[in-house]
Design a protein around this motif. Structure first.
Motif, PDB file in Angstrom:
ATOM      1  N   VAL A  75      45.022  56.828  61.393  1.00  0.00           N
ATOM      2  CA  VAL A  75      44.224  56.058  62.336  1.00  0.00           C
ATOM      3  C   VAL A  75      44.565  56.573  63.738  1.00  0.00           C
ATOM      4  CG1 VAL A  75      45.969  54.234  62.565  1.00  0.00           C
ATOM      5  CG2 VAL A  75      43.572  53.729  63.085  1.00  0.00           C
ATOM      6  N   ALA A  76      43.571  56.661  64.592  1.00  0.00           N
ATOM      7  CA  ALA A  76      43.795  57.130  65.955  1.00  0.00           C
ATOM      8  C   ALA A  76      44.436  56.024  66.780  1.00  0.00           C
ATOM      9  CB  ALA A  76      42.478  57.558  66.594  1.00  0.00           C
ATOM     10  N   THR A  77      45.606  56.321  67.356  1.00  0.00           N
ATOM     11  CA  THR A  77      46.296  55.327  68.185  1.00  0.00           C
ATOM     12  C   THR A  77      46.288  55.719  69.658  1.00  0.00           C
ATOM     13  OG1 THR A  77      48.458  56.379  67.871  1.00  0.00           O
ATOM     14  CG2 THR A  77      47.802  54.690  66.274  1.00  0.00           C
ATOM     15  N   SER A  78      45.654  56.823  69.991  1.00  0.00           N
ATOM     16  CA  SER A  78      45.469  57.206  71.389  1.00  0.00           C
ATOM     17  C   SER A  78      44.187  58.021  71.479  1.00  0.00           C
ATOM     18  CB  SER A  78      46.656  58.015  71.915  1.00  0.00           C
ATOM     19  OG  SER A  78      46.731  59.274  71.266  1.00  0.00           O
ATOM     20  N   LEU A  79      43.612  58.066  72.654  1.00  0.00           N
ATOM     21  CA  LEU A  79      42.360  58.798  72.836  1.00  0.00           C
ATOM     22  C   LEU A  79      42.641  60.223  73.296  1.00  0.00           C
ATOM     23  CD1 LEU A  79      40.247  55.976  74.501  1.00  0.00           C
ATOM     24  CD2 LEU A  79      40.135  56.782  72.139  1.00  0.00           C
TER      25      LEU A  79
END
Length: 424
Positions: free
Chosen positions: A266-270
């Protein structure tokens, strides 16, 4: 791998890292993303009839996860890991050494009070490390409930001796060395002082795996783990903590181990690295040979990262009378392209998810800067992160210059960041 005897000796392991359960759970748009991806991982494990799941740390996003996160994780593990299907792997090493933190130090699938059909083994990462007066991790709770096998934990950091978990399936024997997260500077110092020991199993018939959760990218002296400190007898490293997906095994040093970096689910930063497609690995081991099959995660929210350089003042295209309006129009056009790209990625998805969009806007003059939050709200019904779609950087071209060695000329470019992106 064709005959039945060989098939009975092939270890099949689903490898994943950095699930970050509970990330964004207070944000309605992305609250279920981490749990949806983790459930797909467990579904892939069942579908591919693996012998076990191996997790490389940061199962949870917080060291003290919310009651909801803990409950959701427990429900998913019970749903997919409990059952009557027999487990084909033998546990050969001293279980009390690996699970000494448990009142009943036994691997869960050999516990007579449990019906485990899918064993899950996990180390902890920096996000779910033990805390509080009693140094309890959320993994301790799941382990006490018999839902996972939590290993590789070290309380005494003056010296470390990693004794491998020894597993056997038919003619294949695997030794798994688990090293839960330790601050990188301290771990490097322990290696340099020769206070980290990984005793090799006596004979050469073992396939040796190291699973760890540390910085891999160079973030400063002693703030990452150099490849050359990993013992050469290790065949494969499952590297957690880094979120970029580089799952294909590669040798980074001559005669060194192969390294596989599954990345986060899962993406936890952009950041740009998070925008790559998410995968987990199906590791197959037969005696001293192995391969990893990359399995894409199809339930993950699409994340499109791109950049745009606004018009340069003094050129024919630059609107001297309305530079801000011109910048907004150019950015809107780019955002539409990004949303379309996300739509194409979800063509086969019956329930498409609103994408994450991150556009790096490089400007020449402050007259081109606009209110990114205000513009983002125009996309509230179309993107998952309308409040932080844009990152602004001042584009400052440097004069063309020659390198000191005289080999070639380069045209360097410097970016003065207005906001900072953290690459995990």
């Amino acid at each position: 791998m064709a005959n039945e005897n060989v098939d009975d000796s092939i270890f099949k392991i689903l490898v994943a890292t950095d699930n970050h359960l509970g990330y964004g759970e207070t944000k309605p748009n992305i609250a279920q993303d981490s749990f949806r991806a983790f459930e797909e991982i467990l579904q892939l494990a069942v579908k591919n009839e693996v012998d076990m799941v191996l997790l490389g740390g940061d199962l949870f996003h917080e060291s003290q996860p919310s009651s909801h996160s803990l409950q959701k994780c427990t429900e998913l593990l019970k749903k997919y890991c409990l059952g009557d299907k027999p487990v084909a792997i033998e546990f050969l090493s001293d279980q009390s050494e690996h699970f000494s933190h448990l009142k009943n130090p036994v691997v869960n699938y050999e516990d007579p009070d449990l019906n485990i059909c899918l064993p899950v083994f996990s180390i902890h990462g920096n996000h779910d490390s033990p805390g509080g007066n009693e140094l309890v991790s959320a993994l301790d709770i799941l382990s006490s409930a018999g839902l996972i096998n939590y290993f590789g934990r070290w309380n005494d950091l003056s010296k470390i001796e990693i004794k491998p978990i020894l597993l056997k399936k038919g003619d294949t024997k695997i030794a798994i060395y688990g090293l839960s997260h330790i601050p990188d500077q301290r771990l490097v110092r322990l290696f340099q002082e020769k206070k980290v020991k990984m005793p090799r199993v006596d004979d050469d018939d073992w396939f040796n795996i190291l699973v760890l959760h540390q910085n891999r990218a160079n973030r400063g002296i002693k703030n990452f783990i150099p490849y050359d400190i990993i013992p050469e007898f290790i065949n494969l490293v499952i590297w957690g903590h880094e979120h970029d997906c580089n799952i294909e095994p590669k040798q980074c040093t001559q005669n060194g181990p192969y390294i596989s970096q599954p990345g986060s689910s899962v993406a936890t930063s952009l950041s740009e690295g998070e925008s790559a497609d998410k995968h987990v690995g199906l590791l197959k081991v037969y005696k001293d040979t192995f391969k990893i099959i990359s399995l894409p995660l199809k339930s993950v929210r699409p994340f499109i990262f791109d950049d745009i350089i606004l018009c340069k003042p003094g050129t024919d295209d630059f609107n001297l009378d309305a530079p801000k309006e011109q910048a907004i129009n150019d950015v809107k056009t780019k955002v539409e392209e990004m949303i379309q790209k996300a739509t194409i990625k979800q063509e086969d998805n019956s329930t498409p998810l609103k994408p994450l969009i991150r556009l790096s806007v490089k400007y020449y003059t402050e007259t081109q800067i606009f209110n990114g939050i205000r513009l983002g709200h125009h996309y509230e019904n179309r993107v998952a992160n309308p409040g932080d779609m844009f990152k602004f950087s001042n584009y400052v071209p440097k004069e063309r210059r020659n390198r000191k060695d005289g080999v070639c000329a380069v045209d360097d470019t410097e970016f003065n960041d207005v906001s900072v992106l953290i690459r995990m």
